[in-house]
Scaffold this motif. Sequence first.
Motif, PDB file in Angstrom:
ATOM      1  N   SER A  23     104.824 -15.549 -51.263  1.00  7.39           N
ATOM      2  CA  SER A  23     103.661 -15.854 -52.081  1.00  7.39           C
ATOM      3  C   SER A  23     103.233 -17.302 -51.879  1.00  7.39           C
ATOM      4  O   SER A  23     104.063 -18.177 -51.672  1.00  7.39           O
ATOM      5  CB  SER A  23     103.993 -15.630 -53.562  1.00  7.39           C
ATOM      6  OG  SER A  23     102.894 -15.975 -54.364  1.00  7.39           O
ATOM      7  N   LYS A  24     101.927 -17.529 -51.941  1.00  6.88           N
ATOM      8  CA  LYS A  24     101.382 -18.890 -51.920  1.00  6.88           C
ATOM      9  C   LYS A  24     101.165 -19.389 -53.349  1.00  6.88           C
ATOM     10  O   LYS A  24     100.812 -20.526 -53.550  1.00  6.88           O
ATOM     11  CB  LYS A  24     100.031 -18.906 -51.212  1.00  6.88           C
ATOM     12  CG  LYS A  24     100.063 -18.701 -49.739  1.00  6.88           C
ATOM     13  CD  LYS A  24      98.657 -18.832 -49.195  1.00  6.88           C
ATOM     14  CE  LYS A  24      98.613 -18.739 -47.699  1.00  6.88           C
ATOM     15  NZ  LYS A  24      97.254 -18.907 -47.184  1.00  6.88           N
ATOM     16  N   HIS A  25     101.359 -18.501 -54.332  1.00  7.08           N
ATOM     17  CA  HIS A  25     101.014 -18.833 -55.701  1.00  7.08           C
ATOM     18  C   HIS A  25     102.235 -19.227 -56.524  1.00  7.08           C
ATOM     19  O   HIS A  25     103.324 -18.683 -56.341  1.00  7.08           O
ATOM     20  CB  HIS A  25     100.277 -17.663 -56.351  1.00  7.08           C
ATOM     21  CG  HIS A  25      98.993 -17.355 -55.648  1.00  7.08           C
ATOM     22  ND1 HIS A  25      98.611 -16.076 -55.342  1.00  7.08           N
ATOM     23  CD2 HIS A  25      98.014 -18.158 -55.162  1.00  7.08           C
ATOM     24  CE1 HIS A  25      97.447 -16.097 -54.715  1.00  7.08           C
ATOM     25  NE2 HIS A  25      97.079 -17.365 -54.582  1.00  7.08           N
ATOM     26  N   TRP A  26     102.011 -20.166 -57.431  1.00  8.05           N
ATOM     27  CA  TRP A  26     103.055 -20.713 -58.287  1.00  8.05           C
ATOM     28  C   TRP A  26     102.562 -20.710 -59.724  1.00  8.05           C
ATOM     29  O   TRP A  26     101.372 -20.863 -59.982  1.00  8.05           O
ATOM     30  CB  TRP A  26     103.356 -22.152 -57.888  1.00  8.05           C
ATOM     31  CG  TRP A  26     103.844 -22.329 -56.484  1.00  8.05           C
ATOM     32  CD1 TRP A  26     103.102 -22.273 -55.339  1.00  8.05           C
ATOM     33  CD2 TRP A  26     105.176 -22.602 -56.076  1.00  8.05           C
ATOM     34  NE1 TRP A  26     103.896 -22.501 -54.245  1.00  8.05           N
ATOM     35  CE2 TRP A  26     105.166 -22.722 -54.670  1.00  8.05           C
ATOM     36  CE3 TRP A  26     106.365 -22.792 -56.773  1.00  8.05           C
ATOM     37  CZ2 TRP A  26     106.319 -22.993 -53.954  1.00  8.05           C
ATOM     38  CZ3 TRP A  26     107.512 -23.073 -56.048  1.00  8.05           C
ATOM     39  CH2 TRP A  26     107.484 -23.169 -54.651  1.00  8.05           C
ATOM     40  N   LYS A  27     103.488 -20.577 -60.670  1.00  9.70           N
ATOM     41  CA  LYS A  27     103.154 -20.636 -62.093  1.00  9.70           C
ATOM     42  C   LYS A  27     103.708 -21.937 -62.670  1.00  9.70           C
ATOM     43  O   LYS A  27     104.857 -22.299 -62.405  1.00  9.70           O
ATOM     44  CB  LYS A  27     103.764 -19.444 -62.833  1.00  9.70           C
ATOM     45  CG  LYS A  27     103.417 -19.422 -64.303  1.00  9.70           C
ATOM     46  CD  LYS A  27     103.921 -18.151 -64.967  1.00  9.70           C
ATOM     47  CE  LYS A  27     103.451 -18.098 -66.402  1.00  9.70           C
ATOM     48  NZ  LYS A  27     103.833 -16.836 -67.030  1.00  9.70           N
ATOM     49  N   ILE A  28     102.879 -22.657 -63.442  1.00 11.41           N
ATOM     50  CA  ILE A  28     103.323 -23.894 -64.086  1.00 11.41           C
ATOM     51  C   ILE A  28     104.161 -23.510 -65.295  1.00 11.41           C
ATOM     52  O   ILE A  28     103.672 -22.836 -66.210  1.00 11.41           O
ATOM     53  CB  ILE A  28     102.127 -24.765 -64.508  1.00 11.41           C
ATOM     54  CG1 ILE A  28     101.305 -25.168 -63.285  1.00 11.41           C
ATOM     55  CG2 ILE A  28     102.620 -25.990 -65.274  1.00 11.41           C
ATOM     56  CD1 ILE A  28     100.030 -25.932 -63.602  1.00 11.41           C
ATOM     57  N   ILE A  29     105.447 -23.925 -65.300  1.00 10.59           N
ATOM     58  CA  ILE A  29     106.342 -23.551 -66.389  1.00 10.59           C
ATOM     59  C   ILE A  29     106.811 -24.748 -67.213  1.00 10.59           C
ATOM     60  O   ILE A  29     107.512 -24.564 -68.210  1.00 10.59           O
ATOM     61  CB  ILE A  29     107.557 -22.752 -65.863  1.00 10.59           C
ATOM     62  CG1 ILE A  29     108.348 -23.553 -64.830  1.00 10.59           C
ATOM     63  CG2 ILE A  29     107.112 -21.421 -65.287  1.00 10.59           C
ATOM     64  CD1 ILE A  29     109.651 -22.890 -64.398  1.00 10.59           C
TER      65      ILE A  29
END
Length: 69
Positions: A23-29
């Motif tokens: 994936s190229k996508h990340w979630k800000i946690i």
Amino acid sequence: MIQHDYGFGDIVEMKKEHPCRKSKHWKIIRMGADIRIKCLGCGTSVLFPRVEFEKKLKKVVEKAIVEEN
């Protein structure tokens, strides 16, 4: 300088792909002086100083849904 509008829970795309190539996508946690993001492909999390995160951020893909009570 480009001003990005990002926040907790947003899905972002970074300039470089994660080595897992899922994936190229990340979630800000985590938000603060440092920003922690989690790869949506493999689940690995990475901590960046805010300045470094802003340099590596390409775009915000999806804004988090904010619920008001």
